[in-house]
Design an enzyme around this catalytic site. Structure first.
Site, PDB file in Angstrom:
ATOM      1  N   ASN A 140      -7.496 -10.677  53.857  1.00 48.44           N
ATOM      2  CA  ASN A 140      -7.900 -12.058  54.064  1.00 48.44           C
ATOM      3  C   ASN A 140      -9.031 -12.498  53.147  1.00 48.44           C
ATOM      4  O   ASN A 140      -9.161 -13.674  52.836  1.00 48.44           O
ATOM      5  CB  ASN A 140      -8.329 -12.234  55.531  1.00 48.44           C
ATOM      6  CG  ASN A 140      -9.081 -13.516  55.769  1.00 48.44           C
ATOM      7  OD1 ASN A 140      -8.516 -14.605  55.715  1.00 48.44           O
ATOM      8  ND2 ASN A 140     -10.380 -13.406  56.036  1.00 48.44           N
ATOM      9  N   SER A 146      -2.828 -19.305  49.423  1.00 52.04           N
ATOM     10  CA  SER A 146      -3.237 -20.703  49.558  1.00 52.04           C
ATOM     11  C   SER A 146      -2.191 -21.580  48.889  1.00 52.04           C
ATOM     12  O   SER A 146      -1.465 -21.128  47.992  1.00 52.04           O
ATOM     13  CB  SER A 146      -4.597 -20.908  48.879  1.00 52.04           C
ATOM     14  OG  SER A 146      -4.862 -22.277  48.669  1.00 52.04           O
ATOM     15  N   TYR A 179      -9.268 -19.656  40.826  1.00 49.68           N
ATOM     16  CA  TYR A 179      -8.788 -19.462  42.192  1.00 49.68           C
ATOM     17  C   TYR A 179      -7.279 -19.676  42.279  1.00 49.68           C
ATOM     18  O   TYR A 179      -6.555 -18.842  42.839  1.00 49.68           O
ATOM     19  CB  TYR A 179      -9.514 -20.427  43.125  1.00 49.68           C
ATOM     20  CG  TYR A 179      -9.092 -20.322  44.572  1.00 49.68           C
ATOM     21  CD1 TYR A 179      -9.613 -19.323  45.391  1.00 49.68           C
ATOM     22  CD2 TYR A 179      -8.189 -21.227  45.127  1.00 49.68           C
ATOM     23  CE1 TYR A 179      -9.237 -19.229  46.724  1.00 49.68           C
ATOM     24  CE2 TYR A 179      -7.809 -21.140  46.451  1.00 49.68           C
ATOM     25  CZ  TYR A 179      -8.332 -20.143  47.248  1.00 49.68           C
ATOM     26  OH  TYR A 179      -7.951 -20.055  48.569  1.00 49.68           O
ATOM     27  N   SER A 210      -5.402 -16.857  40.634  1.00 49.76           N
ATOM     28  CA  SER A 210      -5.457 -15.611  41.407  1.00 49.76           C
ATOM     29  C   SER A 210      -4.532 -15.663  42.609  1.00 49.76           C
ATOM     30  O   SER A 210      -3.932 -14.648  42.992  1.00 49.76           O
ATOM     31  CB  SER A 210      -6.896 -15.326  41.855  1.00 49.76           C
ATOM     32  OG  SER A 210      -7.328 -16.225  42.856  1.00 49.76           O
ATOM     33  N   LYS A 211      -4.384 -16.842  43.215  1.00 51.25           N
ATOM     34  CA  LYS A 211      -3.514 -16.961  44.378  1.00 51.25           C
ATOM     35  C   LYS A 211      -2.038 -16.934  43.980  1.00 51.25           C
ATOM     36  O   LYS A 211      -1.201 -16.398  44.714  1.00 51.25           O
ATOM     37  CB  LYS A 211      -3.847 -18.236  45.159  1.00 51.25           C
ATOM     38  CG  LYS A 211      -5.190 -18.175  45.867  1.00 51.25           C
ATOM     39  CD  LYS A 211      -5.279 -16.977  46.816  1.00 51.25           C
ATOM     40  CE  LYS A 211      -6.575 -16.919  47.579  1.00 51.25           C
ATOM     41  NZ  LYS A 211      -6.658 -15.735  48.478  1.00 51.25           N
TER      42      LYS A 211
END
Length: 256
Positions: free
Chosen positions: A89, A142, A155, A158-159
């Protein structure tokens, strides 16, 4: 209580989603190993959630440090032999222009959001295999995996990568009966790490088709489903739990 005495590792457990996930599985009777870089945050979570200390392990894990991550793995092996469930998480969001950010800023985002889930998934899966457990692994992604945001490129990238990595692990671990899936939680204001202005929250809510932010039961219920026997034939899946926010551009109509 479907998860009675199941052993579950949760990273980023001191954050808002981590606490919600821990609370959900604790109510289901699970034994929890809570990991976060902040031990004080973990202790606060245990106290505020009124978790049973006899069913909780705590580990202050620096996800950019291999030795620290392997300490977490060793703790789980020593106490449980292997986990039944791993929930990766933990994640960090930074706002940088690609032209201005430091190389070290880029590296930290990918160390925490991608490399750490790779290391922990691999090492925890090895424990599951050695112990003969047909475990379940859920990586938290996400809607940013599919929708780029200005100054949020590291971000978002990376997701996207963690979703592809999850599918790769799902293929390679299938022969051992270990399932790997992804949940994309929705927008949830309230983080102590990334505080948001009221105007920002208000504008975000206008863009969510179902008209509200993510609540404490939404993402955890989806994670629990993927970890349950009901999802015994589900692996490599990506489940969006975001009120439709990642469907596309949406503007709530004004009602007179």
């Amino acid at each position: 209580m479907e998860f009675e005495n199941k052993t579950i590792v949760i990273t980023g457990a001191a954050g808002i989603f981590g606490r919600w996930i821990a609370a959900y599985f604790a109510r289901e009777g699970a034994r929890l190993c809570l990991s976060d870089v902040r031990m004080d945050g973990l202790e606060k979570a245990v106290s505020e959630l009124a978790l049973d200390p006899s069913k909780v392990l705590l580990h202050a894990t620096e996800l950019t440090n291999d030795a620290s991550m392997l300490e977490l793995v060793d703790l789980v092996k020593r106490e449980w032999q292997a986990p039944d469930i791993l929930i990766n998480n933990a994640g960090i969001y930074t706002r940088f222009s690609l032209l201005e950010m430091e190389f070290s800023d880029w590296d930290r985002v990918f160390d925490v959001n991608l490399r750490a889930p790779f290391v922990l998934t691999r090492e925890m899966a090895k424990l599951m295999i050695a112990d003969g457990k047909k475990g379940s692994i859920v990586n938290i992604s996400s809607g940013a995996a599919r929708k780029m945001t200005q100054n949020g490129v590291p971000y978002c990238t990376s997701k996207t990568a963690i979703e592809r990595l999850s599918k790769g692990f799902a293929m390679e671990l299938a022969e051992y009966g270990i399932r790997v899936n992804v949940v994309e939680p929705g927008f949830a204001p309230g983080s102590e790490v990334s505080e948001l202005s009221d105007d920002y929250v208000s504008n975000m809510l206008k863009n969510i088709p179902l008209g509200r932010s993510s609540g404490p039961e939404d993402a955890p219920a989806a994670i629990a489903y993927l970890c349950s026997d009901k999802a015994a034939f589900v692996t490599g899946a990506v489940l969006s739990v975001d009120g439709g926010n990642s469907i596309g551009n949406y503007k709530r109509p004004e009602r007179g």
